[in-house]
Write a protein that holds these residues in place. Structure first.
Motif: not given
Length: 372
Positions: A45-65
């Motif tokens: 269950t914990a990996q279920y939505l992660l495996a479904a995909g996503g833009k990873r918008f927030r991690p991208m902002l961490v990295l850009l900042s």
């Protein structure tokens, strides 16, 4: 749907884009590792939505900042993981609250298993995010805790406001500032903190993130009314069905057909013919135009804040992200940015703070990256 398949999310600088992609690959691998569990069911269950995909918008902002300090700081990857785990946790809980059937074009966790399983999975992800943050310092742990508290406050306010036609525009903006803007603002501040960016940059990054977060949610609100099922991954008008009356709805309630819309909504969130009638009223060009003006206001605020950061590819990328949100909901056409987009193809980008990490150096002993 991933970041790589969405035009507008890529950096205009090829070196920066390559570096961000490689870092996001590291984040993805660390996310998969972070959600492992002893229980077979919880591991699933914990990996279920992660495996479904996503833009990873927030991690991208961490990295850009992180490019406004030292972008090679190894703490940026676990910091990105903790932010994404908080976001994922809110998705599990949101789907229970909304009684949603789908998420990321797959069956929601609450529909596939149960509300109890979805809630406990979200709690587990919050706990894992907190565990990771403890290794990053007490200031990071405190920032994440405050942000989670603000998210909960925003969600409670949204639940309280559900189905209420008398809420004000300011009330709604306060809800989304807490529920959506806070985590995006924290993503930007966190990237600056973990890379040891100057104190003045941290405040600007946080304010930029809040403006971006508001534009993100306001853009989503418009898309919920205007985009197709294929684009959304769900039926349009979902917010209305759930009694979440967004800015276009609030504008319509104050418009010439406001009394008619109020009559439609007075018996609670609409469905069937009542929903069709409500959508027809709310989709009037004037109401959508006012909502798009609110997006432009926040996007332009984000641009003004970005211009206070050191010049370079990272600053240009942050400006482009803001403009992407204006374009995706029809608030502004391509090429309408007041940011640095024209500079990307003009004079060479400045390096230094905000520049490419391959030019600024890496952790000691790391070789330069090769093209993949």
């Amino acid at each position: 749907m991933s970041r790589r398949t969405i035009p507008g999310l890529e950096s205009p600088d090829p070196v920066l884009e390559r570096e961000i992609r490689e870092l996001l690959d590291e984040v993805e691998a660390a996310l998969e590792k972070a959600v492992r569990a002893d229980s077979d069911m919880l591991a699933e269950t914990a990996q279920y939505l992660l495996a479904a995909g996503g833009k990873r918008f927030r991690p991208m902002l961490v990295l850009l900042s992180g490019y406004f300090g030292d972008p090679s700081d190894p703490r940026l990857v676990p910091g990105s993981v903790s932010i994404e785990l908080v976001h994922q946790a809110t998705l599990y809980h949101d789907d229970v609250i909304d009684e949603a059937d789908a998420r990321h074009a797959v069956q929601s966790a609450n529909a596939r298993w149960s509300n109890t399983v979805a809630i406990l999975t979200g709690d587990y992800l919050f706990a894992k995010a907190s565990e990771i943050s403890t290794d990053l310092g007490t200031d990071i742990c405190a920032l994440l805790a405050r942000t989670i508290a603000t998210l909960c406050d925003g969600q409670i306010r949204e639940v309280e406001a559900a189905g209420r036609v008398e809420q004000s525009e300011d009330d709604y903006l306060d809800i989304i500032r807490r529920k959506t803007g806070a985590l995006i603002a924290t993503s930007c501040r966190l990237g600056g903190m973990l890379s040891d960016a100057p104190a003045e940059a941290l405040d600007v990054l946080e304010q930029y993130g809040e403006a971006l977060g508001l534009a993100f949610q306001l853009s989503d609100d418009i898309m919920d009314l205007t985009a197709s099922h294929e684009t959304l991954g769900k039926e349009p008008g979902q917010d209305l069905r759930e009694g979440v009356y967004t800015l276009p709805v609030l504008h319509a309630l104050g418009g010439p057909r406001g009394a008619e819309l109020r009559e439609v909504l007075e018996d609670g969130p609409p469905s069937g013919e009542r929903l069709d009638r409500a959508l027809e009223i709310v989709r009037a060009p004037g109401h959508l135009a006012r909502a798009r003006s609110a997006v432009i206001f926040e996007v332009d605020r984000a641009h003004a804040l970005v211009e206070r950061l050191p010049a370079g590819p990272a600053r240009t990328a942050l400006g482009q992200l803001a403009e992407f949100l204006a374009t995706r909901c029809g608030a502004r056409g391509p090429g309408g940015s007041r940011s640095e987009r024209g500079r990307a193809s003009g004079s060479p980008p400045e390096r230094g703070p905000g520049g490419s990490r391959s030019e600024r150096g890496r952790t000691s002993g790391s070789p330069p990256e090769r093209e993949s």
